[in-house]
Design a protein around this motif. Sequence first.
Motif, PDB file in Angstrom:
ATOM      1  N   LEU A  32       0.831  -1.209   0.000  1.00 62.37           N
ATOM      2  CA  LEU A  32       0.000   0.000   0.000  1.00 62.37           C
ATOM      3  C   LEU A  32       0.864   1.257   0.000  1.00 62.37           C
ATOM      4  O   LEU A  32       0.550   2.232  -0.700  1.00 62.37           O
ATOM      5  N   GLY A  33       1.938   1.239   0.775  1.00 61.91           N
ATOM      6  CA  GLY A  33       2.843   2.387   0.782  1.00 61.91           C
ATOM      7  C   GLY A  33       3.481   2.615  -0.567  1.00 61.91           C
ATOM      8  O   GLY A  33       3.591   3.756  -1.034  1.00 61.91           O
ATOM      9  N   LEU A  34       3.896   1.541  -1.216  1.00 63.34           N
ATOM     10  CA  LEU A  34       4.491   1.652  -2.544  1.00 63.34           C
ATOM     11  C   LEU A  34       3.485   2.208  -3.546  1.00 63.34           C
ATOM     12  O   LEU A  34       3.827   3.063  -4.373  1.00 63.34           O
ATOM     13  N   ALA A  35       2.247   1.726  -3.468  1.00 64.10           N
ATOM     14  CA  ALA A  35       1.204   2.218  -4.379  1.00 64.10           C
ATOM     15  C   ALA A  35       0.982   3.713  -4.188  1.00 64.10           C
ATOM     16  O   ALA A  35       0.826   4.466  -5.168  1.00 64.10           O
ATOM     17  N   TRP A  36       0.975   4.164  -2.938  1.00 68.02           N
ATOM     18  CA  TRP A  36       0.775   5.590  -2.673  1.00 68.02           C
ATOM     19  C   TRP A  36       1.933   6.416  -3.226  1.00 68.02           C
ATOM     20  O   TRP A  36       1.714   7.453  -3.880  1.00 68.02           O
ATOM     21  N   VAL A  37       3.161   5.979  -2.987  1.00 68.78           N
ATOM     22  CA  VAL A  37       4.340   6.704  -3.474  1.00 68.78           C
ATOM     23  C   VAL A  37       4.326   6.784  -4.998  1.00 68.78           C
ATOM     24  O   VAL A  37       4.579   7.854  -5.585  1.00 68.78           O
ATOM     25  N   LEU A  38       4.029   5.675  -5.660  1.00 70.87           N
ATOM     26  CA  LEU A  38       4.026   5.658  -7.120  1.00 70.87           C
ATOM     27  C   LEU A  38       2.905   6.528  -7.681  1.00 70.87           C
ATOM     28  O   LEU A  38       3.093   7.219  -8.683  1.00 70.87           O
ATOM     29  N   ARG A  39       1.749   6.506  -7.039  1.00 74.84           N
ATOM     30  CA  ARG A  39       0.652   7.363  -7.498  1.00 74.84           C
ATOM     31  C   ARG A  39       1.035   8.826  -7.404  1.00 74.84           C
ATOM     32  O   ARG A  39       0.806   9.608  -8.352  1.00 74.84           O
ATOM     33  N   GLU A  40       1.624   9.224  -6.288  1.00 69.31           N
ATOM     34  CA  GLU A  40       2.018  10.622  -6.134  1.00 69.31           C
ATOM     35  C   GLU A  40       3.126  10.999  -7.113  1.00 69.31           C
ATOM     36  O   GLU A  40       3.162  12.123  -7.619  1.00 69.31           O
ATOM     37  N   ALA A  41       4.031  10.052  -7.392  1.00 72.56           N
ATOM     38  CA  ALA A  41       5.093  10.325  -8.364  1.00 72.56           C
ATOM     39  C   ALA A  41       4.502  10.528  -9.754  1.00 72.56           C
ATOM     40  O   ALA A  41       4.910  11.441 -10.486  1.00 72.56           O
ATOM     41  N   LEU A  42       3.543   9.698 -10.130  1.00 73.68           N
ATOM     42  CA  LEU A  42       2.895   9.846 -11.437  1.00 73.68           C
ATOM     43  C   LEU A  42       2.183  11.196 -11.528  1.00 73.68           C
ATOM     44  O   LEU A  42       2.242  11.873 -12.563  1.00 73.68           O
ATOM     45  N   ARG A  43       1.512  11.565 -10.464  1.00 79.75           N
ATOM     46  CA  ARG A  43       0.824  12.857 -10.452  1.00 79.75           C
ATOM     47  C   ARG A  43       1.805  14.010 -10.621  1.00 79.75           C
ATOM     48  O   ARG A  43       1.580  14.929 -11.428  1.00 79.75           O
ATOM     49  N   ARG A  44       2.878  13.974  -9.867  1.00 82.90           N
ATOM     50  CA  ARG A  44       3.839  15.088  -9.874  1.00 82.90           C
ATOM     51  C   ARG A  44       4.503  15.228 -11.242  1.00 82.90           C
ATOM     52  O   ARG A  44       4.639  16.334 -11.770  1.00 82.90           O
ATOM     53  N   VAL A  45       4.908  14.099 -11.808  1.00 82.20           N
ATOM     54  CA  VAL A  45       5.555  14.150 -13.123  1.00 82.20           C
ATOM     55  C   VAL A  45       4.586  14.653 -14.179  1.00 82.20           C
ATOM     56  O   VAL A  45       4.941  15.488 -15.032  1.00 82.20           O
ATOM     57  N   ALA A  46       3.352  14.174 -14.128  1.00 80.47           N
ATOM     58  CA  ALA A  46       2.365  14.601 -15.125  1.00 80.47           C
ATOM     59  C   ALA A  46       2.005  16.072 -14.972  1.00 80.47           C
ATOM     60  O   ALA A  46       1.837  16.783 -15.970  1.00 80.47           O
ATOM     61  N   ASP A  47       1.892  16.550 -13.727  1.00 78.13           N
ATOM     62  CA  ASP A  47       1.491  17.934 -13.499  1.00 78.13           C
ATOM     63  C   ASP A  47       2.626  18.921 -13.762  1.00 78.13           C
ATOM     64  O   ASP A  47       2.409  19.983 -14.346  1.00 78.13           O
ATOM     65  N   LEU A  48       3.831  18.576 -13.328  1.00 75.79           N
ATOM     66  CA  LEU A  48       4.955  19.494 -13.467  1.00 75.79           C
ATOM     67  C   LEU A  48       5.634  19.363 -14.822  1.00 75.79           C
ATOM     68  O   LEU A  48       6.014  20.363 -15.435  1.00 75.79           O
ATOM     69  N   GLY A  49       5.809  18.146 -15.288  1.00 75.66           N
ATOM     70  CA  GLY A  49       6.522  17.931 -16.544  1.00 75.66           C
ATOM     71  C   GLY A  49       5.635  17.783 -17.744  1.00 75.66           C
ATOM     72  O   GLY A  49       6.109  17.803 -18.885  1.00 75.66           O
ATOM     73  N   HIS A  50       4.315  17.620 -17.502  1.00 72.43           N
ATOM     74  CA  HIS A  50       3.359  17.421 -18.598  1.00 72.43           C
ATOM     75  C   HIS A  50       3.824  16.302 -19.534  1.00 72.43           C
ATOM     76  O   HIS A  50       3.792  16.455 -20.753  1.00 72.43           O
ATOM     77  N   THR A  51       4.254  15.203 -18.930  1.00 71.16           N
ATOM     78  CA  THR A  51       4.785  14.106 -19.736  1.00 71.16           C
ATOM     79  C   THR A  51       4.539  12.778 -19.036  1.00 71.16           C
ATOM     80  O   THR A  51       4.298  12.740 -17.819  1.00 71.16           O
ATOM     81  N   THR A  52       4.606  11.722 -19.802  1.00 71.33           N
ATOM     82  CA  THR A  52       4.597  10.361 -19.250  1.00 71.33           C
ATOM     83  C   THR A  52       5.848   9.610 -19.699  1.00 71.33           C
ATOM     84  O   THR A  52       5.913   8.392 -19.571  1.00 71.33           O
ATOM     85  N   ASP A  53       6.806  10.340 -20.208  1.00 69.89           N
ATOM     86  CA  ASP A  53       8.041   9.738 -20.703  1.00 69.89           C
ATOM     87  C   ASP A  53       9.124   9.873 -19.628  1.00 69.89           C
ATOM     88  O   ASP A  53       9.522  10.977 -19.267  1.00 69.89           O
ATOM     89  N   ALA A  54       9.600   8.736 -19.135  1.00 69.01           N
ATOM     90  CA  ALA A  54      10.591   8.757 -18.061  1.00 69.01           C
ATOM     91  C   ALA A  54      11.894   9.411 -18.484  1.00 69.01           C
ATOM     92  O   ALA A  54      12.643   9.896 -17.639  1.00 69.01           O
ATOM     93  N   ARG A  55      12.172   9.469 -19.774  1.00 65.53           N
ATOM     94  CA  ARG A  55      13.408  10.088 -20.247  1.00 65.53           C
ATOM     95  C   ARG A  55      13.411  11.592 -20.011  1.00 65.53           C
ATOM     96  O   ARG A  55      14.467  12.233 -20.033  1.00 65.53           O
ATOM     97  N   SER A  56      12.250  12.160 -19.765  1.00 64.99           N
ATOM     98  CA  SER A  56      12.159  13.589 -19.527  1.00 64.99           C
ATOM     99  C   SER A  56      12.336  13.956 -18.060  1.00 64.99           C
ATOM    100  O   SER A  56      12.375  15.136 -17.719  1.00 64.99           O
TER     101      SER A  56
END
Length: 210
Positions: free
Chosen positions: A180-204
Amino acid sequence: MEMLERFLATTIWLGAGLVVMIRTFPGARAAYRLQALGEAGLAFAAGWAGGHPELDALGVAVLVVKGLVVPWWTSAVPDRVRRDYGARGPFGMATALAFGVALTVAAVLLVPRLGPPHPVVAGVVLAAFLLGLLSLVVRHETWIMAWALLGLDTQAASFALVVGGRQGPVLDGLALAVTLGLAWVLREALRRVADLGHTTDARSLKELVG
């Protein structure tokens, strides 16, 4: 019972293999649920075979946490992530599949030589774990990496269940809490990258440092 366990291990392997190829967030979520179903089934099978009711409780807990809560919780991400489509990576899909086949054959042939309990089942589950690692190498989408990491947790837990048997309710509960902790961390990471970087590409991601 051995045939049932092989079928369940193959279910986990199939889910891990699908993550390598899948192109959508809902598809990766379904592949994760398939692996969770396999892990829960292995727990039930081990409980029935050995007369350990605590493993039945573990199976139910895995179904609830990994089959329902984690997919629902992790899906609370921006539309940019949930609607992304593609299979970006350093290799073509044919090459990735060739790597996957090679890793599967190696695991299935190697593990029985080590002499663990249920060698074929253990080999297939280890092959699934290697496919999970492969998906982190051959895919660049942040969301596929998140589901792959969650899948590694399930594959490792399944391997421990097959090889080590009972871990005890305390350790099982701690393992699910870590999930559950891992799921929460990954969800927040996906949100932050999408909101700040406007991307889903890890290379960015390197552009977001600092």
